[in-house]
Every structure is written in structure tokens, then in C-alpha cells.
Write an enzyme that holds these catalytic residues in place. Structure first.
Site, mmCIF file in Angstrom:
data_model
loop_
_atom_site.group_PDB
_atom_site.id
_atom_site.type_symbol
_atom_site.label_atom_id
_atom_site.label_comp_id
_atom_site.label_asym_id
_atom_site.label_seq_id
_atom_site.Cartn_x
_atom_site.Cartn_y
_atom_site.Cartn_z
ATOM 1 N N LYS A 13 0.831 -1.217 0.000
ATOM 2 C CA LYS A 13 0.000 0.000 0.000
ATOM 3 C C LYS A 13 0.865 1.266 0.000
ATOM 4 C CE LYS A 13 -1.981 -1.017 3.922
ATOM 5 N NZ LYS A 13 -1.240 -2.272 4.217
ATOM 6 N N ARG A 88 -9.259 1.115 8.975
ATOM 7 C CA ARG A 88 -8.797 -0.237 9.231
ATOM 8 C C ARG A 88 -9.879 -1.095 9.890
ATOM 9 N NH1 ARG A 88 -3.105 0.617 9.084
ATOM 10 N NH2 ARG A 88 -1.904 -1.286 9.300
ATOM 11 N N ARG A 127 11.588 -5.872 4.725
ATOM 12 C CA ARG A 127 11.280 -4.442 4.586
ATOM 13 C C ARG A 127 12.263 -3.590 5.387
ATOM 14 N NH1 ARG A 127 5.345 -1.981 5.346
ATOM 15 N NH2 ARG A 127 5.357 -2.936 7.405
ATOM 16 N N ARG A 160 11.576 -2.001 11.078
ATOM 17 C CA ARG A 160 10.597 -1.506 12.046
ATOM 18 C C ARG A 160 10.426 -2.473 13.217
ATOM 19 N NH1 ARG A 160 5.482 0.203 8.468
ATOM 20 N NH2 ARG A 160 4.456 -0.841 10.221
ATOM 21 N N ARG A 171 -0.485 -8.956 13.443
ATOM 22 C CA ARG A 171 -1.040 -7.931 12.562
ATOM 23 C C ARG A 171 -1.876 -8.561 11.457
ATOM 24 N NH1 ARG A 171 4.217 -4.957 11.027
ATOM 25 N NH2 ARG A 171 2.886 -3.598 9.791
HETATM 26 P P1 ADP Z 1 1.545 -1.448 7.484
HETATM 27 O O1 ADP Z 1 1.851 -0.421 6.421
HETATM 28 O O2 ADP Z 1 2.607 -2.474 7.573
HETATM 29 O O3 ADP Z 1 0.189 -2.039 7.335
HETATM 30 P P2 ADP Z 1 1.040 0.771 9.210
HETATM 31 O O4 ADP Z 1 2.191 1.701 9.188
HETATM 32 O O5 ADP Z 1 -0.134 1.103 8.371
HETATM 33 O O6 ADP Z 1 1.582 -0.679 8.847
HETATM 34 O O7 ADP Z 1 0.537 0.560 10.687
HETATM 35 C C1 ADP Z 1 1.395 0.253 11.739
HETATM 36 C C2 ADP Z 1 0.600 0.187 13.041
HETATM 37 O O8 ADP Z 1 0.032 1.486 13.317
HETATM 38 C C3 ADP Z 1 -0.597 -0.753 13.021
HETATM 39 O O9 ADP Z 1 -0.228 -2.090 13.350
HETATM 40 C C4 ADP Z 1 -1.492 -0.120 14.100
HETATM 41 O O10 ADP Z 1 -1.036 -0.448 15.407
HETATM 42 C C5 ADP Z 1 -1.254 1.365 13.895
HETATM 43 N N1 ADP Z 1 -2.251 1.939 12.966
HETATM 44 C C6 ADP Z 1 -2.010 2.489 11.738
HETATM 45 N N2 ADP Z 1 -3.147 2.916 11.161
HETATM 46 C C7 ADP Z 1 -4.156 2.626 12.031
HETATM 47 C C8 ADP Z 1 -5.581 2.789 12.017
HETATM 48 N N3 ADP Z 1 -6.220 3.336 10.965
HETATM 49 N N4 ADP Z 1 -6.266 2.371 13.102
HETATM 50 C C9 ADP Z 1 -5.664 1.824 14.173
HETATM 51 N N5 ADP Z 1 -4.338 1.614 14.243
HETATM 52 C C10 ADP Z 1 -3.580 2.013 13.193
HETATM 53 P P1 ADP Z 2 2.243 -1.795 3.213
HETATM 54 O O1 ADP Z 2 2.280 -0.289 3.164
HETATM 55 O O2 ADP Z 2 1.013 -2.363 2.575
HETATM 56 O O3 ADP Z 2 2.483 -2.331 4.574
HETATM 57 P P2 ADP Z 2 4.810 -1.650 1.801
HETATM 58 O O4 ADP Z 2 4.538 -0.737 0.661
HETATM 59 O O5 ADP Z 2 5.602 -1.119 2.929
HETATM 60 O O6 ADP Z 2 3.448 -2.340 2.314
HETATM 61 O O7 ADP Z 2 5.558 -2.949 1.219
HETATM 62 C C1 ADP Z 2 5.955 -4.030 2.058
HETATM 63 C C2 ADP Z 2 7.330 -4.559 1.615
HETATM 64 O O8 ADP Z 2 7.218 -5.190 0.336
HETATM 65 C C3 ADP Z 2 8.388 -3.462 1.425
HETATM 66 O O9 ADP Z 2 9.624 -3.985 1.824
HETATM 67 C C4 ADP Z 2 8.344 -3.163 -0.050
HETATM 68 O O10 ADP Z 2 9.586 -2.651 -0.509
HETATM 69 C C5 ADP Z 2 8.025 -4.520 -0.653
HETATM 70 N N1 ADP Z 2 7.186 -4.451 -1.867
HETATM 71 C C6 ADP Z 2 6.256 -3.516 -2.185
HETATM 72 N N2 ADP Z 2 5.660 -3.793 -3.373
HETATM 73 C C7 ADP Z 2 6.229 -4.948 -3.811
HETATM 74 C C8 ADP Z 2 6.018 -5.763 -4.992
HETATM 75 N N3 ADP Z 2 5.104 -5.452 -5.923
HETATM 76 N N4 ADP Z 2 6.770 -6.880 -5.093
HETATM 77 C C9 ADP Z 2 7.668 -7.208 -4.130
HETATM 78 N N5 ADP Z 2 7.910 -6.495 -3.031
HETATM 79 C C10 ADP Z 2 7.195 -5.378 -2.862
#
Ligand code: ADP
Ligand code: ADP
Ligand code: ZN
Length: 213
Positions: A13, A88, A127, A160, A171
Site C-alpha cells: 500500500k 482499518r 522491509r 521496524r 497484525r
Molecule cells: P503497514 O503499512 O505495515 O500495514 P502501518 O504503518 O499502516 O503498517 O501501521 C502500523 C501500526 O500502526 C498498526 O499495526 C497499528 O497499530 C497502527 N495503525 C495504523 N493505522 C491505524 C488505524 N487506521 N487504526 C488503528 N491503528 C492504526
Molecule cells: P504496506 O504499506 O502495505 O504495509 P509496503 O509498501 O511497505 O506495504 O511494502 C511491504 C514490503 O514489500 C516493502 O519492503 C516493499 O519494498 C516490498 N514491496 C512492495 N511492493 C512490492 C512488490 N510489488 N513486489 C515485491 N515487493 C514489494
């Protein structure tokens, strides 16, 4: 244009939201990034959010909804934005709809990025994130030009705290229980688009821009 990015943690995302933001000159609004910036700056909000984030559970809605609504009320969000990581759960989605409705506004599209759980764990372990600008990399799939250094801003990259295997599993459970129901929610509203997130990064981006245009 107001866009929501849906998908499991690690589905890509943030990666795609950043590219969409650059191409369409829209702000990339990530609740996770806002929380992490607050943790880094030692704010009260950061202290409160950290406990939840480290356990891989959601930060309570009352806190999250308030910071999100404050953010999208800012001037740069006037012509639209990309929401990454919000909503979420169903209550968050309902509040967002209600607040937009008050302004005679609505979300245009929700893009659901599908990636199976097996691939997620691998993506999260590899990541690396920039704590300064929010850019993300992957040690194998998306390596930075110089190991451990952000291409965009030159800061150090980190693994992270919540990208450790146990926390990632939590998660994923939270995702399936609380976030996945949003797929039906936005399908019923007629604005859901599904994208195969296992494709190469640039192919995913092409699929998304085709949807947006
Ligand atoms: P990822 O991109 O790997 O999905 P995020 O950076 O979006 O991770 O989120 C990391 C953490 O921040 C989540 O596991 C949660 O604890 C918190 N968080 C982020 N967005 C929300 C939301 N909309 N509602 C509740 N918690 C959130
Ligand atoms: P999210 O925001 O949904 O948690 P991220 O954009 O941070 O996900 O991506 C999660 C991990 O996967 C990162 O290490 C990123 O560089 C890698 N990644 C993102 N898109 C792709 C893809 N299309 N193929 C392989 N790896 C990817
Ligand atoms: Zn950076």
C-alpha cells in the site's frame, strides 16, 4: 480524487501510495507514518500509540480518527488525497463517510491489493523503512542504491519494531478479523477495485493508474 488503499500489512500500500502521490500530486496520508513521526518526536500521542503498535494491535479509534480527520482538513488535502492504512475497521470507515457527507463529499475509489499471507511474512522480514521520509525498501525486491541509506533523503534505513515475525502474525490476524470486512463494505458502495499485489511493483502501478484514468 479521494483514494483508499486497502490490503494486508505488507501488501504494498505504502509503496504504491507514494507513487500515486507523485504522479497525481496528491498528499499521501498514512496513519502509521503519522504515529511513527509522533513516536520519533516523543509526543504524548506517540507514547500512547507505541504500546499498541508494538503489540501489532490497532490504536483505539477515538485517537486514530481524530488525527486522521485533522490531517485531511488541512489545506493540501482540499483537492483529494490517498489514504494508506485508514480506515482499518468498519467503525473508522463509517465515521469517515459521515464526515465527508457533511461536506457533500465522498471517497471515489478503494483499491484492494491482494497478496497471500505466505508472501506477506517474507516481504515484512525484508522491509526497511526510512524514519525521516517514510519511504520503504526491500533488501531483495526493492533495494536502495546504497545499502542501509534512503535514496530519497539520505537518512538511515531501519527494520521496524513491529516487522518482527511474531508481531507480523498478530497484525495479519488483526487484518483478517477487522480490516478485511471493509472489502464487502466498499463493494456494496460500488467503489472497490481489486488489484493483484503479487505482480512486480511497476506492473501493480500500471494496473492502478489504468483504474484511476
Ligand atoms: P503497514 O503499512 O505495515 O500495514 P502501518 O504503518 O499502516 O503498517 O501501521 C502500523 C501500526 O500502526 C498498526 O499495526 C497499528 O497499530 C497502527 N495503525 C495504523 N493505522 C491505524 C488505524 N487506521 N487504526 C488503528 N491503528 C492504526
Ligand atoms: P504496506 O504499506 O502495505 O504495509 P509496503 O509498501 O511497505 O506495504 O511494502 C511491504 C514490503 O514489500 C516493502 O519492503 C516493499 O519494498 C516490498 N514491496 C512492495 N511492493 C512490492 C512488490 N510489488 N513486489 C515485491 N515487493 C514489494
Ligand atoms: Zn528517506
Amino acid at each position: 480524487m479521494k483514494i483508499i488503499m486497502l490490503g494486508a500489512p505488507g501488501a504494498g500500500k505504502g509503496t504504491q501510495a507514494q507513487m500515486i502521490a507523485e504522479k497525481y500530486h496528491l498528499p499521501h496520508v498514512s496513519t502509521g507514518d503519522i504515529f511513527r513521526a509522533n513516536i520519533k518526536n516523543g509526543t504524548e500521542l506517540g507514547r500512547e500509540a507505541k504500546g499498541y503498535m508494538d503489540r501489532g494491535v490497532l490504536v483505539p479509534d477515538e485517537l486514530t480518527v481524530r488525527i486522521l480527520l485533522d490531517r485531511v482538513a488541512q489545506e493540501d488535502c482540499k483537492n483529494g488525497y490517498i489514504l494508506d492504512g485508514f480506515p482499518r475497521n468498519i467503525p473508522q470507515a463509517e465515521v469517515l463517510d459521515k464526515e465527508l457527507e457533511k461536506l457533500g463529499d465522498k471517497i471515489d475509489v478503494a483499491i484492494d491489493m491482494e497478496v497471500p499471507d505466505e508472501s506477506i511474512i517474507k516481504r515484512m522480514m525484508g522491509r526497511r523503512a526510512c524514519t525521516a521520509c517514510g519511504a520503504t525498501y526491500h533488501i531483495e525486491n526493492v533495494p536502495p542504491k546504497k545499502e542501509g541509506i534512503c535514496d530519497k533523503c539520505g537518512e538511515a534505513l531501519i527494520l521496524r519494531d513491529d516487522d518482527k515475525e511474531e508481531t507480523v502474525k498478530n497484525r495479519l490476524n488483526v487484518y483478517h478479523e477487522q480490516t478485511q470486512p471493509l472489502i464487502d463494505f466498499y463493494t456494496e458502495k460500488g467503489i472497490l477495485k481489486t488489484v493483484d499485489g503479487t505482480q512486480d511493483m511497476m506492473d501493480v502501478f500500471k494496473t492502478i493508474t489504468d483504474i484511476l484514468e
